[in-house]
Design a protein around this motif. Sequence first.
Motif, PDB file in Angstrom:
ATOM      1  N   SER A 675       0.823  -1.203   0.000  1.00 45.14           N
ATOM      2  CA  SER A 675       0.000   0.000   0.000  1.00 45.14           C
ATOM      3  C   SER A 675       0.858   1.253   0.000  1.00 45.14           C
ATOM      4  O   SER A 675       0.673   2.167  -0.803  1.00 45.14           O
ATOM      5  CB  SER A 675      -0.932  -0.050   1.219  1.00 45.14           C
ATOM      6  OG  SER A 675      -1.449   1.218   1.494  1.00 45.14           O
ATOM      7  N   THR A 676       1.834   1.293   0.889  1.00 48.65           N
ATOM      8  CA  THR A 676       2.624   2.524   0.989  1.00 48.65           C
ATOM      9  C   THR A 676       3.479   2.726  -0.274  1.00 48.65           C
ATOM     10  O   THR A 676       3.543   3.833  -0.818  1.00 48.65           O
ATOM     11  CB  THR A 676       3.480   2.535   2.282  1.00 48.65           C
ATOM     12  OG1 THR A 676       3.860   3.870   2.569  1.00 48.65           O
ATOM     13  CG2 THR A 676       4.725   1.675   2.183  1.00 48.65           C
ATOM     14  N   SER A 677       4.087   1.675  -0.793  1.00 49.64           N
ATOM     15  CA  SER A 677       5.005   1.911  -1.908  1.00 49.64           C
ATOM     16  C   SER A 677       4.276   2.188  -3.219  1.00 49.64           C
ATOM     17  O   SER A 677       4.722   2.999  -4.013  1.00 49.64           O
ATOM     18  CB  SER A 677       6.009   0.762  -2.051  1.00 49.64           C
ATOM     19  OG  SER A 677       5.333  -0.459  -2.183  1.00 49.64           O
ATOM     20  N   HIS A 678       3.132   1.543  -3.433  1.00 47.52           N
ATOM     21  CA  HIS A 678       2.447   1.755  -4.709  1.00 47.52           C
ATOM     22  C   HIS A 678       1.423   2.888  -4.668  1.00 47.52           C
ATOM     23  O   HIS A 678       1.263   3.621  -5.636  1.00 47.52           O
ATOM     24  CB  HIS A 678       1.764   0.463  -5.167  1.00 47.52           C
ATOM     25  CG  HIS A 678       2.756  -0.600  -5.525  1.00 47.52           C
ATOM     26  ND1 HIS A 678       3.460  -0.577  -6.703  1.00 47.52           N
ATOM     27  CD2 HIS A 678       3.203  -1.671  -4.829  1.00 47.52           C
ATOM     28  CE1 HIS A 678       4.289  -1.614  -6.735  1.00 47.52           C
ATOM     29  NE2 HIS A 678       4.153  -2.290  -5.605  1.00 47.52           N
ATOM     30  N   LEU A 679       0.712   3.002  -3.551  1.00 46.38           N
ATOM     31  CA  LEU A 679      -0.375   3.983  -3.538  1.00 46.38           C
ATOM     32  C   LEU A 679       0.077   5.385  -3.120  1.00 46.38           C
ATOM     33  O   LEU A 679      -0.475   6.373  -3.594  1.00 46.38           O
ATOM     34  CB  LEU A 679      -1.519   3.508  -2.637  1.00 46.38           C
ATOM     35  CG  LEU A 679      -2.199   2.198  -3.074  1.00 46.38           C
ATOM     36  CD1 LEU A 679      -3.380   1.890  -2.157  1.00 46.38           C
ATOM     37  CD2 LEU A 679      -2.662   2.265  -4.524  1.00 46.38           C
ATOM     38  N   ALA A 680       1.052   5.487  -2.231  1.00 46.89           N
ATOM     39  CA  ALA A 680       1.446   6.841  -1.781  1.00 46.89           C
ATOM     40  C   ALA A 680       1.916   7.702  -2.963  1.00 46.89           C
ATOM     41  O   ALA A 680       1.451   8.837  -3.126  1.00 46.89           O
ATOM     42  CB  ALA A 680       2.494   6.766  -0.678  1.00 46.89           C
ATOM     43  N   PRO A 681       2.777   7.199  -3.835  1.00 45.53           N
ATOM     44  CA  PRO A 681       3.152   8.053  -4.980  1.00 45.53           C
ATOM     45  C   PRO A 681       1.947   8.378  -5.869  1.00 45.53           C
ATOM     46  O   PRO A 681       1.785   9.522  -6.306  1.00 45.53           O
ATOM     47  CB  PRO A 681       4.177   7.199  -5.740  1.00 45.53           C
ATOM     48  CG  PRO A 681       4.715   6.236  -4.722  1.00 45.53           C
ATOM     49  CD  PRO A 681       3.574   5.955  -3.787  1.00 45.53           C
ATOM     50  N   ARG A 682       1.097   7.369  -6.099  1.00 41.96           N
ATOM     51  CA  ARG A 682      -0.014   7.557  -7.042  1.00 41.96           C
ATOM     52  C   ARG A 682      -1.038   8.563  -6.518  1.00 41.96           C
ATOM     53  O   ARG A 682      -1.673   9.267  -7.289  1.00 41.96           O
ATOM     54  CB  ARG A 682      -0.679   6.205  -7.247  1.00 41.96           C
ATOM     55  CG  ARG A 682      -1.302   6.038  -8.600  1.00 41.96           C
ATOM     56  CD  ARG A 682      -1.757   4.596  -8.769  1.00 41.96           C
ATOM     57  NE  ARG A 682      -3.179   4.536  -9.044  1.00 41.96           N
ATOM     58  CZ  ARG A 682      -3.920   3.452  -8.874  1.00 41.96           C
ATOM     59  NH1 ARG A 682      -3.380   2.336  -8.384  1.00 41.96           N
ATOM     60  NH2 ARG A 682      -5.195   3.476  -9.166  1.00 41.96           N
ATOM     61  N   PHE A 683      -1.227   8.607  -5.216  1.00 46.39           N
ATOM     62  CA  PHE A 683      -2.232   9.524  -4.680  1.00 46.39           C
ATOM     63  C   PHE A 683      -1.596  10.726  -3.986  1.00 46.39           C
ATOM     64  O   PHE A 683      -2.139  11.278  -3.039  1.00 46.39           O
ATOM     65  CB  PHE A 683      -3.224   8.757  -3.804  1.00 46.39           C
ATOM     66  CG  PHE A 683      -4.027   7.797  -4.649  1.00 46.39           C
ATOM     67  CD1 PHE A 683      -5.083   8.267  -5.418  1.00 46.39           C
ATOM     68  CD2 PHE A 683      -3.679   6.466  -4.743  1.00 46.39           C
ATOM     69  CE1 PHE A 683      -5.780   7.416  -6.264  1.00 46.39           C
ATOM     70  CE2 PHE A 683      -4.373   5.601  -5.589  1.00 46.39           C
ATOM     71  CZ  PHE A 683      -5.429   6.074  -6.352  1.00 46.39           C
ATOM     72  N   SER A 684      -0.453  11.123  -4.500  1.00 47.27           N
ATOM     73  CA  SER A 684       0.196  12.343  -4.011  1.00 47.27           C
ATOM     74  C   SER A 684      -0.253  13.520  -4.873  1.00 47.27           C
ATOM     75  O   SER A 684      -0.655  13.341  -6.028  1.00 47.27           O
ATOM     76  CB  SER A 684       1.721  12.198  -4.143  1.00 47.27           C
ATOM     77  OG  SER A 684       2.082  12.122  -5.513  1.00 47.27           O
ATOM     78  N   THR A 685      -0.181  14.716  -4.319  1.00 46.46           N
ATOM     79  CA  THR A 685      -0.476  15.915  -5.120  1.00 46.46           C
ATOM     80  C   THR A 685       0.607  16.138  -6.181  1.00 46.46           C
ATOM     81  O   THR A 685       0.374  16.888  -7.115  1.00 46.46           O
ATOM     82  CB  THR A 685      -0.617  17.169  -4.230  1.00 46.46           C
ATOM     83  OG1 THR A 685       0.166  17.007  -3.068  1.00 46.46           O
ATOM     84  CG2 THR A 685      -2.051  17.434  -3.861  1.00 46.46           C
ATOM     85  N   ASN A 686       1.760  15.495  -6.034  1.00 46.36           N
ATOM     86  CA  ASN A 686       2.759  15.591  -7.112  1.00 46.36           C
ATOM     87  C   ASN A 686       2.157  15.051  -8.401  1.00 46.36           C
ATOM     88  O   ASN A 686       2.179  15.713  -9.433  1.00 46.36           O
ATOM     89  CB  ASN A 686       4.008  14.758  -6.769  1.00 46.36           C
ATOM     90  CG  ASN A 686       4.705  15.233  -5.536  1.00 46.36           C
ATOM     91  OD1 ASN A 686       4.104  15.317  -4.484  1.00 46.36           O
ATOM     92  ND2 ASN A 686       5.981  15.553  -5.664  1.00 46.36           N
TER      93      ASN A 686
END
Length: 833
Positions: A675-686
Amino acid sequence: MYAFLPRTLPETLSALTELALDLRWTWSHALDALWQTIEPELWARSPNPWVILQNISQKRLDELAGDSIFLQDLNRAIENRRCYLSELGWYARRRDSDSPIRVAYFSMEFGLSEALPLYAGGLGVLAGDYLKTASDLDAPVIGIGLLYQEGYFRQIIDANGDQREAYPYNDPTSLPVQPTIGADGAWLKVELRLPGRMLFVRVWQAIIGRTRLYLLDSNDVRNGAADRGITAKLYGGGAEMRLLQEVVLGIGGWAMLEALGIEVEVCHLNEGHAALVVLERARRFMQHTNVSFREAMWATRAGNVFTTHTPVPAGFDAFPPSLVYTYAREYLREFNLSVDDFLALGRLDPTDKDEPFNTAYLALKGCAHVNSVSRLHAEVSRRLFSGFYPRWPLDEVPIRHVTNGVHMPSWDSVWSDHFWTCACGKDRWLGTVEGLAEPMSASVDESLWTLAAKQRHDLVRYARERLAWQLGQRGASPQLVSEAAQVLDPNVLTLGLARRFAEYKRPNLLLKDPARLTRLLTDAQRPLQLIIAGKAHPEDAQGKALIREWFEFTHRSELRRHVVFLEDYDLALAQHLLQGVDVWINTPRRPREACGTSGMKTLCNGGLNLSTLDGWWAEAYRPEYGWAIGSGGDGSDEADADSLYRLLEEEVVPAFYARDAQGVPRSWVQRMRASTSHLAPRFSTNRMLIEYMERFYRPAARTYRRRCESGARLARALHAWDSALATDWHEVHFGAVESRREADQWHFRLPVYLGEISPDSVKVELYAAADGKLPAESTLMSAEGSIAGAISGYIFSASVPASRPVEHYTARVRAWHEEAFLPAESAWIAWQR
Ligand SMILES: *Cc1c(COP(=O)(O)O)cnc(C)c1O
């Protein structure tokens, strides 16, 4: 600097003002130690540098001014800030001739910090996160908002569990903002014409790292008492107050940009509240370029982006026509429009004189680029706005989606910040986030599990302190206050649930079967614990009743230690919660949550989501990341509650407590990692900002410029093209279609009569609708020539594979111009059948 401090700082310390006024301290914690040194006790109570500076004693100032170590640290901090500002950031290094000079992001709320309380909930937090990201990426985005004297209410829960609202005064001199100075060296005041009077609007600014947030307020002494209160409350007054706020935001906002000489090519409307900016932008364009209102709209619309956030028509602002007329009477004269034409800008049916003036409709008509905030929400929005595209298939209604994100550096814990830094480096959130998943996927089970434990510890400590403080404020007995220090257990599976107490969010789904929940909470071997927070809108009696229900549940004597309700849900509380929970619960009734962002805030900390398949979770969910309540349909409350309990009983609790010989729950940790490695980048405001930049801002800026060239030549041509279609469209009709099969192809020949319309102004397409297995398709038909003996009749033909039956196909004529966004800007269409 024109900041309000009660005294001047010694020369050697004057740089502290610069640091305290830059809200970068809300996400960059490198300076925390510095502020803590100044006033440790105050810092512990209110980690807000601006408050520290305002309350520091002369004695302490004198000490610090002679403290060489402190001065060294201060100089380093200043150096660091100037470096951040002077270095070109990620986006600035990628600028090219299509990049917008500047994007102005208009929003009724901005949630940057509890130190600047100008937000109610998700919409504002999104806007705040977005500006912080713009700063980090060095993208040319500035914010335009309102400075509320009171803002949104603060929540107090009384001893009976009833919500009380308080509106503490936001003294601007104690907010980290400063007046904006105009070209003449005076405090900039924008003047707006209202019926019978002028409204003076003061302009403030907040510094957000590399970017600025401009804030307008009406509390100028020259305004009448009623007008001074226009910017008092966020979502407080009635329709008239709301309209006036929108006038200040949209019309005042654009007027302010021009007064400051800030060149903006793209306006981004964060929800329809900001829609009036499209009028003021067009009006000024008319004046500067000497074109008509419609031509000005054709020019400026290309540079306007509208993001819609609601899945229900009731979420749109719709004003009584008479009210709008009262305020627009003089203003509309400058557009050279009749009252009805003006009011039609906010109507679906321009001829319906009773239809209210809807600002979301105005935004739709005034923006060439429209998007919703998740994939599912795009489907809902296409239906909501389909009336503007009569006879268009639903999936061609021109509303795209950019799923929201969160600014990860604002939501990570100190522990997870460190964790990510080890895996991906210090600069991981300063550019594109592609490539972050891989190093994070390599993280070790034991380290992830330790991370969860530290974060949970911190949250339990924070919850105890906040609860004790809250009880003290309510006048609880010392015994009750001291009992607060014993609630919760840092080693127990911790669930968080915090949201607006609105019916559709079903904050009480977990309470459907209190006995079943109690069993889960009090299980001797494998208990869970629950932290709850959330406000109900002051007028929402139903929402308040839901709060009372939770309040009463948390006060059962056998549950006091297992479940707590923390009042006054705000950014600070949200940060602590989302850093410390193991599981975040979200239970909206599908498809009522347009996106939802709270669950994204736990991603970077390794928290897991347990949610209905609505909003962002509908596109993010996979079994290896978390859990889905229900099956993705619109489940009944009973079925969804049962699914929620069952997931907790059969999956969540067993996975959390299944420890191996090293004490690590392996499958749980595996989920954390995925969850942290795949979803955090994808659901970032970046990711979100880069998507807006590539798919909206750059095309918007490029097209806007083209339409403006040579006295708006192209805009005028587009207007002429569209007006001609409007006049002559009724003449479009079809002759009899011929189709024949040749090998595995269908060949179609179709006579089309266009009347006065030039064949270059349209496109003829062969269309087949989606049917279960096959997607919709459209194939361009080419003109073979004129029909002999007919006036403006043409033969169009096309061939398609014969894989679909011939009766699937029909032909259509649609407006076409290569410089227009279609069908957004011109929805003319005619069907053969
Ligand atoms: C993120 C956030 C929200 C939005 O939460 P959702 O449940 O996703 O709508 C609301 N309030 C605060 C304080 C937040 O931080």
